[in-house]
Design a protein around this motif. Sequence first.
Motif, PDB file in Angstrom:
ATOM      1  N   ALA A  44       6.801   8.885  12.933  1.00  8.34           N
ATOM      2  CA  ALA A  44       7.201   8.523  11.419  1.00  8.34           C
ATOM      3  C   ALA A  44       6.526   9.554  10.376  1.00  8.34           C
ATOM      4  O   ALA A  44       6.146   9.655   9.269  1.00  8.34           O
ATOM      5  N   GLY A  45       4.455   9.557  11.247  1.00 12.24           N
ATOM      6  CA  GLY A  45       3.777   9.503  10.792  1.00 12.24           C
ATOM      7  C   GLY A  45       3.061   8.956  10.291  1.00 12.24           C
ATOM      8  O   GLY A  45       2.507   8.647   9.549  1.00 12.24           O
ATOM      9  N   LEU A  46       2.851   7.386  10.334  1.00  8.90           N
ATOM     10  CA  LEU A  46       2.499   5.992  10.280  1.00  8.90           C
ATOM     11  C   LEU A  46       0.927   6.068  11.067  1.00  8.90           C
ATOM     12  O   LEU A  46       2.015   6.443  12.585  1.00  8.90           O
ATOM     13  N   SER A  47       0.258   5.500  10.930  1.00  7.31           N
ATOM     14  CA  SER A  47      -1.065   5.227  11.380  1.00  7.31           C
ATOM     15  C   SER A  47      -1.106   3.532  12.402  1.00  7.31           C
ATOM     16  O   SER A  47      -0.573   2.833  11.484  1.00  7.31           O
ATOM     17  N   VAL A  48      -0.339   3.179  13.005  1.00  4.18           N
ATOM     18  CA  VAL A  48      -0.261   1.803  13.920  1.00  4.18           C
ATOM     19  C   VAL A  48      -1.427   1.283  13.622  1.00  4.18           C
ATOM     20  O   VAL A  48      -1.952   1.795  14.914  1.00  4.18           O
ATOM     21  N   GLU A  49      -1.856   0.231  13.143  1.00  2.84           N
ATOM     22  CA  GLU A  49      -4.025   0.147  13.358  1.00  2.84           C
ATOM     23  C   GLU A  49      -3.373  -1.114  13.502  1.00  2.84           C
ATOM     24  O   GLU A  49      -2.860  -2.033  12.846  1.00  2.84           O
ATOM     25  N   ASP A  50      -4.421  -1.789  14.524  1.00  4.34           N
ATOM     26  CA  ASP A  50      -5.007  -3.815  13.947  1.00  4.34           C
ATOM     27  C   ASP A  50      -4.706  -4.585  15.046  1.00  4.34           C
ATOM     28  O   ASP A  50      -3.249  -5.630  14.311  1.00  4.34           O
ATOM     29  N   VAL A  51      -3.143  -3.886  15.539  1.00  3.70           N
ATOM     30  CA  VAL A  51      -1.718  -4.539  16.453  1.00  3.70           C
ATOM     31  C   VAL A  51      -2.795  -5.954  17.375  1.00  3.70           C
ATOM     32  O   VAL A  51      -4.243  -5.990  18.159  1.00  3.70           O
ATOM     33  N   ARG A  52      -1.863  -6.489  16.793  1.00  2.00           N
ATOM     34  CA  ARG A  52      -2.728  -8.334  16.857  1.00  2.00           C
ATOM     35  C   ARG A  52      -2.144  -9.118  17.857  1.00  2.00           C
ATOM     36  O   ARG A  52      -1.129  -9.167  16.967  1.00  2.00           O
ATOM     37  N   PRO A  53      -2.010  -9.098  19.026  1.00  2.42           N
ATOM     38  CA  PRO A  53      -0.770 -10.658  19.692  1.00  2.42           C
ATOM     39  C   PRO A  53      -1.040 -11.823  19.407  1.00  2.42           C
ATOM     40  O   PRO A  53      -1.337 -12.274  18.873  1.00  2.42           O
ATOM     41  N   ALA A  54       0.150 -12.049  19.119  1.00  2.00           N
ATOM     42  CA  ALA A  54      -0.004 -13.420  18.830  1.00  2.00           C
ATOM     43  C   ALA A  54      -0.325 -14.314  19.591  1.00  2.00           C
ATOM     44  O   ALA A  54      -0.517 -14.439  20.645  1.00  2.00           O
ATOM     45  N   SER A  55      -1.349 -15.793  20.127  1.00  2.00           N
ATOM     46  CA  SER A  55      -1.787 -15.985  20.383  1.00  2.00           C
ATOM     47  C   SER A  55      -0.734 -17.288  20.999  1.00  2.00           C
ATOM     48  O   SER A  55      -0.553 -17.753  20.448  1.00  2.00           O
TER      49      SER A  55
ATOM     50  N   HIS B 215      -0.602   2.211   7.922  1.00  2.00           N
ATOM     51  CA  HIS B 215      -1.077   3.333   6.599  1.00  2.00           C
ATOM     52  C   HIS B 215      -0.468   4.717   7.040  1.00  2.00           C
ATOM     53  O   HIS B 215       0.082   5.564   7.764  1.00  2.00           O
ATOM     54  N   GLY B 216      -0.199   5.123   5.861  1.00  2.00           N
ATOM     55  CA  GLY B 216      -0.009   6.527   5.968  1.00  2.00           C
ATOM     56  C   GLY B 216       1.036   7.072   4.387  1.00  2.00           C
ATOM     57  O   GLY B 216       1.130   6.253   3.037  1.00  2.00           O
ATOM     58  N   ARG B 217       2.057   8.140   4.312  1.00  2.00           N
ATOM     59  CA  ARG B 217       3.081   8.220   3.221  1.00  2.00           C
ATOM     60  C   ARG B 217       3.938   8.268   3.211  1.00  2.00           C
ATOM     61  O   ARG B 217       3.861   9.494   4.502  1.00  2.00           O
ATOM     62  N   VAL B 218       5.622   8.150   2.583  1.00  2.00           N
ATOM     63  CA  VAL B 218       6.335   8.737   2.600  1.00  2.00           C
ATOM     64  C   VAL B 218       6.542   9.125   2.121  1.00  2.00           C
ATOM     65  O   VAL B 218       6.913   8.289   0.501  1.00  2.00           O
ATOM     66  N   ALA B 219       7.068  10.790   1.493  1.00  2.00           N
ATOM     67  CA  ALA B 219       7.775  11.125   0.317  1.00  2.00           C
ATOM     68  C   ALA B 219       7.170  11.301  -0.501  1.00  2.00           C
ATOM     69  O   ALA B 219       8.099  11.074  -2.134  1.00  2.00           O
ATOM     70  N   GLY B 220       5.449  11.122  -0.311  1.00  2.00           N
ATOM     71  CA  GLY B 220       4.879  11.016  -1.556  1.00  2.00           C
ATOM     72  C   GLY B 220       4.472   9.786  -2.284  1.00  2.00           C
ATOM     73  O   GLY B 220       3.442   9.545  -2.719  1.00  2.00           O
ATOM     74  N   MET B 221       5.009   8.810  -1.084  1.00  2.00           N
ATOM     75  CA  MET B 221       4.852   7.477  -1.500  1.00  2.00           C
ATOM     76  C   MET B 221       3.754   6.610  -0.541  1.00  2.00           C
ATOM     77  O   MET B 221       4.017   6.732   0.171  1.00  2.00           O
ATOM     78  N   SER B 222       3.075   5.338  -0.682  1.00  2.00           N
ATOM     79  CA  SER B 222       2.187   4.644   0.373  1.00  2.00           C
ATOM     80  C   SER B 222       3.524   3.897   1.025  1.00  2.00           C
ATOM     81  O   SER B 222       4.600   3.481   0.493  1.00  2.00           O
ATOM     82  N   ALA B 223       3.023   3.986   2.043  1.00  2.00           N
ATOM     83  CA  ALA B 223       3.548   3.097   3.267  1.00  2.00           C
ATOM     84  C   ALA B 223       2.532   2.224   3.539  1.00  2.00           C
ATOM     85  O   ALA B 223       2.893   2.136   5.153  1.00  2.00           O
ATOM     86  N   ASP B 224       1.429   1.829   3.131  1.00  2.00           N
ATOM     87  CA  ASP B 224       0.614   0.841   3.918  1.00  2.00           C
ATOM     88  C   ASP B 224       1.540  -0.249   3.377  1.00  2.00           C
ATOM     89  O   ASP B 224       1.663  -0.641   2.473  1.00  2.00           O
ATOM     90  N   ALA B 225       0.866  -0.840   5.019  1.00  2.00           N
ATOM     91  CA  ALA B 225       1.426  -2.795   4.000  1.00  2.00           C
ATOM     92  C   ALA B 225       0.884  -2.867   5.890  1.00  2.00           C
ATOM     93  O   ALA B 225       0.673  -2.467   6.249  1.00  2.00           O
ATOM     94  N   GLN B 226       0.815  -4.707   5.997  1.00  2.00           N
ATOM     95  CA  GLN B 226       0.561  -5.377   6.979  1.00  2.00           C
ATOM     96  C   GLN B 226       1.670  -6.257   7.241  1.00  2.00           C
ATOM     97  O   GLN B 226       3.029  -6.409   6.477  1.00  2.00           O
TER      98      GLN B 226
END
Length: 217
Positions: A64-75, A119-130
């Motif tokens: 979908a054009g989003l960057s998947v970053e800092d993937v951390r499994p639960a302990s 991280h990324g944008r969707v329809a010109g809008m931010s899609a950044d989120a944790q």
Amino acid sequence: MRRGTFRDGTVDYAAVGATHAPDLMQYPPERSIPAEETWRLGSGEDRFRTAGDSLLSWTAQRAAGLSVEDVRPASGPAYAGVSFDAEGNPVAPVKREVEQRFDAEGTPFAGPGMTLRLHGRVAGMSADAQLRVISVTEDPRCISLVLGTVDGSVVSGEELFQIDWHEETDEVWFTVRAFDAPTSVLYRFIPGLVKRRRKELFARYLRAISPLYATPL
């Protein structure tokens, strides 16, 4: 069969798991905007397995054009949730270790309690989120993933991604359900932007899981 549910107070919304509610579209969490789409992906076990692996390896987000970053499994062990025996009686939840899988780049497949950043944008809008993985289900005919917002997004809420393989028809269906509560000032004053953002996200998810662009239900 694999099922895992994460229970914690770290998400930024109260209605955890509400995307599973059958009446979500009629009674969404307070101040949120619900959305749902279902598409036919094809038929057969191969299509079901392929779509399920794509879902749990973050293909929907990346394609979908989003960057998947800092993937951390639960302990520690995941909470397995409540299941039922053959007579329909509830079985007490247990904690158990879940086998971790990785994609070709070494990124862990989705697991309950995992955190990640988009991280990324969707329809010109931010899609950044944790985000936090609220639950993962891998049953013989249903594979699902639920993501909830933790911080840093213009909306607060939850997404459910589900692949179903229907025994009666052999058809495979992809469903995405979500509810978004605006958090930014702009989105609160112009709720139409939330719907526009969600519509574009749904279209991108479909392209990711089904390049054939199946017809919506």
